[in-house]
Write a protein that holds these residues in place. Sequence first.
Motif, PDB file in Angstrom:
ATOM      1  N   ARG A 110      -4.014  14.865  -0.100  1.00  0.00           N
ATOM      2  CA  ARG A 110      -2.679  14.489  -0.555  1.00  0.00           C
ATOM      3  C   ARG A 110      -2.697  14.232  -2.059  1.00  0.00           C
ATOM      4  O   ARG A 110      -1.793  14.659  -2.789  1.00  0.00           O
ATOM      5  CB  ARG A 110      -2.192  13.236   0.185  1.00  0.00           C
ATOM      6  CG  ARG A 110      -0.798  12.799  -0.230  1.00  0.00           C
ATOM      7  CD  ARG A 110      -0.284  11.618   0.558  1.00  0.00           C
ATOM      8  NE  ARG A 110      -1.019  10.382   0.262  1.00  0.00           N
ATOM      9  CZ  ARG A 110      -0.675   9.191   0.721  1.00  0.00           C
ATOM     10  NH1 ARG A 110       0.376   9.064   1.516  1.00  0.00           N
ATOM     11  NH2 ARG A 110      -1.391   8.127   0.413  1.00  0.00           N
TER      12      ARG A 110
ATOM     13  N   GLY B 155       0.803  -1.226   0.000  1.00  0.00           N
ATOM     14  CA  GLY B 155       0.000   0.000   0.000  1.00  0.00           C
ATOM     15  C   GLY B 155       0.833   1.273   0.000  1.00  0.00           C
ATOM     16  O   GLY B 155       0.528   2.226  -0.709  1.00  0.00           O
ATOM     17  N   GLN B 156       1.912   1.258   0.794  1.00  0.00           N
ATOM     18  CA  GLN B 156       2.737   2.465   0.887  1.00  0.00           C
ATOM     19  C   GLN B 156       3.424   2.757  -0.448  1.00  0.00           C
ATOM     20  O   GLN B 156       3.471   3.886  -0.895  1.00  0.00           O
ATOM     21  CB  GLN B 156       3.790   2.279   1.982  1.00  0.00           C
ATOM     22  CG  GLN B 156       3.217   1.998   3.352  1.00  0.00           C
ATOM     23  CD  GLN B 156       2.819   3.258   4.104  1.00  0.00           C
ATOM     24  OE1 GLN B 156       3.604   4.173   4.275  1.00  0.00           O
ATOM     25  NE2 GLN B 156       1.572   3.324   4.532  1.00  0.00           N
TER      26      GLN B 156
ATOM     27  N   PHE C  36      -7.201   5.128  -1.699  1.00  0.00           N
ATOM     28  CA  PHE C  36      -7.380   3.698  -1.423  1.00  0.00           C
ATOM     29  C   PHE C  36      -8.335   3.460  -0.262  1.00  0.00           C
ATOM     30  O   PHE C  36      -8.485   4.301   0.624  1.00  0.00           O
ATOM     31  CB  PHE C  36      -6.024   3.070  -1.080  1.00  0.00           C
ATOM     32  CG  PHE C  36      -4.972   3.258  -2.138  1.00  0.00           C
ATOM     33  CD1 PHE C  36      -4.748   2.282  -3.098  1.00  0.00           C
ATOM     34  CD2 PHE C  36      -4.202   4.418  -2.187  1.00  0.00           C
ATOM     35  CE1 PHE C  36      -3.775   2.437  -4.077  1.00  0.00           C
ATOM     36  CE2 PHE C  36      -3.228   4.587  -3.165  1.00  0.00           C
ATOM     37  CZ  PHE C  36      -3.012   3.605  -4.110  1.00  0.00           C
TER      38      PHE C  36
ATOM     39  N   LEU D 211      -1.239   0.487 -11.550  1.00  0.00           N
ATOM     40  CA  LEU D 211      -0.769  -0.407 -10.493  1.00  0.00           C
ATOM     41  C   LEU D 211      -0.804  -1.866 -10.942  1.00  0.00           C
ATOM     42  O   LEU D 211      -0.191  -2.727 -10.327  1.00  0.00           O
ATOM     43  CB  LEU D 211      -1.607  -0.223  -9.220  1.00  0.00           C
ATOM     44  CG  LEU D 211      -1.515   1.159  -8.592  1.00  0.00           C
ATOM     45  CD1 LEU D 211      -2.399   1.260  -7.352  1.00  0.00           C
ATOM     46  CD2 LEU D 211      -0.075   1.512  -8.229  1.00  0.00           C
TER      47      LEU D 211
ATOM     48  N   GLU E 104       2.401   1.750  -3.383  1.00  0.00           N
ATOM     49  CA  GLU E 104       1.409   2.099  -4.399  1.00  0.00           C
ATOM     50  C   GLU E 104       0.967   3.545  -4.252  1.00  0.00           C
ATOM     51  O   GLU E 104       0.833   4.275  -5.242  1.00  0.00           O
ATOM     52  CB  GLU E 104       0.201   1.158  -4.299  1.00  0.00           C
ATOM     53  CG  GLU E 104       0.550  -0.259  -4.720  1.00  0.00           C
ATOM     54  CD  GLU E 104      -0.632  -1.215  -4.683  1.00  0.00           C
ATOM     55  OE1 GLU E 104      -0.469  -2.346  -5.169  1.00  0.00           O
ATOM     56  OE2 GLU E 104      -1.709  -0.838  -4.165  1.00  0.00           O
ATOM     57  N   ALA E 105       0.764   3.972  -3.013  1.00  0.00           N
ATOM     58  CA  ALA E 105       0.369   5.363  -2.791  1.00  0.00           C
ATOM     59  C   ALA E 105       1.453   6.293  -3.329  1.00  0.00           C
ATOM     60  O   ALA E 105       1.166   7.278  -4.012  1.00  0.00           O
ATOM     61  CB  ALA E 105       0.129   5.608  -1.307  1.00  0.00           C
TER      62      ALA E 105
ATOM     63  N   MET F 283      -4.662   8.585  -6.835  1.00  0.00           N
ATOM     64  CA  MET F 283      -5.484   7.470  -6.385  1.00  0.00           C
ATOM     65  C   MET F 283      -5.723   7.553  -4.879  1.00  0.00           C
ATOM     66  O   MET F 283      -4.851   7.969  -4.125  1.00  0.00           O
ATOM     67  CB  MET F 283      -4.808   6.146  -6.749  1.00  0.00           C
ATOM     68  CG  MET F 283      -5.711   4.947  -6.586  1.00  0.00           C
ATOM     69  SD  MET F 283      -5.292   3.660  -7.792  1.00  0.00           S
ATOM     70  CE  MET F 283      -6.442   2.397  -7.297  1.00  0.00           C
TER      71      MET F 283
ATOM     72  N   SER G 278      -7.776   1.536   2.153  1.00  0.00           N
ATOM     73  CA  SER G 278      -7.014   1.486   3.408  1.00  0.00           C
ATOM     74  C   SER G 278      -6.131   2.721   3.595  1.00  0.00           C
ATOM     75  O   SER G 278      -5.144   2.669   4.316  1.00  0.00           O
ATOM     76  CB  SER G 278      -6.180   0.219   3.430  1.00  0.00           C
ATOM     77  OG  SER G 278      -5.463   0.109   2.221  1.00  0.00           O
ATOM     78  N   PHE G 279      -6.472   3.807   2.947  1.00  0.00           N
ATOM     79  CA  PHE G 279      -5.845   5.133   3.089  1.00  0.00           C
ATOM     80  C   PHE G 279      -4.401   5.204   2.602  1.00  0.00           C
ATOM     81  O   PHE G 279      -4.046   6.089   1.850  1.00  0.00           O
ATOM     82  CB  PHE G 279      -5.910   5.648   4.541  1.00  0.00           C
ATOM     83  CG  PHE G 279      -7.125   5.219   5.314  1.00  0.00           C
ATOM     84  CD1 PHE G 279      -8.393   5.488   4.815  1.00  0.00           C
ATOM     85  CD2 PHE G 279      -7.018   4.503   6.497  1.00  0.00           C
ATOM     86  CE1 PHE G 279      -9.526   5.079   5.509  1.00  0.00           C
ATOM     87  CE2 PHE G 279      -8.146   4.088   7.197  1.00  0.00           C
ATOM     88  CZ  PHE G 279      -9.402   4.379   6.692  1.00  0.00           C
ATOM     89  N   ASN G 280      -3.565   4.271   3.111  1.00  0.00           N
ATOM     90  CA  ASN G 280      -2.158   4.254   2.729  1.00  0.00           C
ATOM     91  C   ASN G 280      -1.439   5.574   2.946  1.00  0.00           C
ATOM     92  O   ASN G 280      -0.608   5.981   2.130  1.00  0.00           O
ATOM     93  CB  ASN G 280      -1.994   3.810   1.266  1.00  0.00           C
ATOM     94  CG  ASN G 280      -2.451   2.392   1.044  1.00  0.00           C
ATOM     95  OD1 ASN G 280      -2.630   1.646   2.003  1.00  0.00           O
ATOM     96  ND2 ASN G 280      -2.651   2.006  -0.201  1.00  0.00           N
ATOM     97  N   LEU G 281      -1.725   6.224   4.057  1.00  0.00           N
ATOM     98  CA  LEU G 281      -0.893   7.381   4.425  1.00  0.00           C
ATOM     99  C   LEU G 281       0.485   6.859   4.812  1.00  0.00           C
ATOM    100  O   LEU G 281       0.611   5.745   5.311  1.00  0.00           O
ATOM    101  CB  LEU G 281      -1.519   8.140   5.598  1.00  0.00           C
ATOM    102  CG  LEU G 281      -2.835   8.853   5.301  1.00  0.00           C
ATOM    103  CD1 LEU G 281      -3.328   9.576   6.553  1.00  0.00           C
ATOM    104  CD2 LEU G 281      -2.686   9.845   4.150  1.00  0.00           C
ATOM    105  N   PHE G 282       1.523   7.670   4.582  1.00  0.00           N
ATOM    106  CA  PHE G 282       2.873   7.243   4.939  1.00  0.00           C
ATOM    107  C   PHE G 282       3.019   7.285   6.459  1.00  0.00           C
ATOM    108  O   PHE G 282       2.971   8.340   7.075  1.00  0.00           O
ATOM    109  CB  PHE G 282       3.909   8.141   4.265  1.00  0.00           C
ATOM    110  CG  PHE G 282       3.762   8.186   2.765  1.00  0.00           C
ATOM    111  CD1 PHE G 282       3.547   7.027   2.032  1.00  0.00           C
ATOM    112  CD2 PHE G 282       3.813   9.391   2.084  1.00  0.00           C
ATOM    113  CE1 PHE G 282       3.395   7.058   0.650  1.00  0.00           C
ATOM    114  CE2 PHE G 282       3.663   9.435   0.700  1.00  0.00           C
ATOM    115  CZ  PHE G 282       3.454   8.268  -0.016  1.00  0.00           C
TER     116      PHE G 282
END
Lengths: 232, 233
Positions: B144, A130-131, B78, B50, A133-134, B76, B80-84
């Motif tokens: 973001r 996920g990281q 997601f 992706l 891909e973001a 994009m 599940s957010f996928n924040l760093f």
Amino acid sequence: MSFFNDIGDSFYKSFIYDDRYLYFLEGIKNTLIIAFFAVLIGIFLGMIISLIKDYNKEKNKLKILAKICDFYVYVIRGTPVLLQLMILYYVVFKTVDIPIVLVGVLTFGLNSAAYVSEIIRSGILSIGNGQKEAAKTLGLSYFQTMRYVIFPQVLQNMLPALGNEFITLLKDTSVAGYIGIVELLKASDIVSSRTYDYFFPLIVSALIYLFFTFLLVRFMRMLERKLNHVRS
Amino acid sequence: MYEVKKLVKKFDKVKVLKEIDLDIKEGEKIVIIGPSGSGKSTLLRCLGRLESPTSGKIYFDNKDITKIHNTHEIGMVFQSFNLFENLTVLENITLAPIKTKLLSKQEAIKKAREYLKQIKLEDKENNYPADLSGGQKQRVAIIRALMTNPKVILFDEPTSALDREMIEEVLNLMEDVAKEGITMIVVTHELNFASNFATKIIFMDEGKILESGSPKELFNNPKTERLKEFLKG
Ligand SMILES: Nc1ncnc2c1ncn2[C@@H]1O[C@H](COP(=O)(O)OP(=O)(O)OP(=O)(O)O)[C@@H](O)[C@H]1O
Ligand SMILES: [Mg+2]
């Protein structure tokens, strides 16, 4: 009384007479040099190996290089470090005039790199896609993603495992005596073979190893706290 | 903006997308609906680079999407957010525009603070993602994505991981974003939202687009049995 006399005598023989403490200082110096530079090589090369493997997995490029890395890690993990040391010393550098301590640094550095690369690799896997891909959908390149997003998290998650690896490395340098490097254990061996008295040299070596591993543990704890502090 | 031609995606021999054809014009708000496993995420992930197509082509602004390398034009969001996780809220939203040299550091921070104010999270800029609620995380993830000025934003079930009371705040923000005119493609199960928001609804089933059209057409006059069944819940 004679017990204390014996102890005093033994201590004197082991450290004072003939300036034998100098052996221990030399041993400490070499042990620290080997451990310190091996850790640096291990981190640097370990990171490169794990990057190559991950890049290969991600982009399906650098195939041959990734295979070489796989093979390298396989061989290093599958053979004793003493054997690796002997091969470097008696085969690779047989005819080369190179300071013997440097052979130790190289062996343990190359050895550690394999283990560090595996630690980093499992760290990358544990973070999940996920990281990455973001980051990709934000326009960050592979290397920017690794540098700013993935590696900081790997470091944070894998610090305990890396700490273990470095403690193991520090202790493993004791096999370097086998090819004649005067590291700490070799130093105590030299002294006790002169005095036929093993008690003080061995106990003191043990205490010195313990002291250094203690420092290392404290240092890693401090790093962990510092990195965790950032998060909460 | 997007031209999808005979897109096929297989995962080990299993065809998940079966020759999809699709045109998406600039400014459209597309909502993709369909039963679980019908290939919605896979289609969206292909559009977002992706996943790479097994065969067929996707053109983005007339460029073959597999030939585009690093781009900030396709954003994009997601489920599940996928924040760093290692970065603060402010760092999360400014990292990409700064590192890709889209904005200077000062410009990025200024823009980020404006957005944070808009979503009423200006007092959270130095917090880490772990400190935020799900709804807050998703709103940060949306701004973001906006920070890099994308031409399109793809949303894969942006509210599915959220509690009821947080869904609203995220959907409201998406409606605000829509007003800016940006193209949006959204996979969601929120059919009420979809009927107000979408210019076009796409119904997918078993790797194919079975029906597409305006919300009215699809929701009031479903043609296929599959869609009728799906709408009944
Ligand atoms: N990486 C993958 N590897 C193998 N199979 C996959 C992969 N991703 C998706 N699939 C399969 O492809 C099919 C379509 O999955 P997809 O996630 O696109 O469906 P979806 O419509 O998004 O479903 P949902 O509503 O549950 O999210 C499923 O059968 C799924 O198991
Ligand atoms: Mg899905």
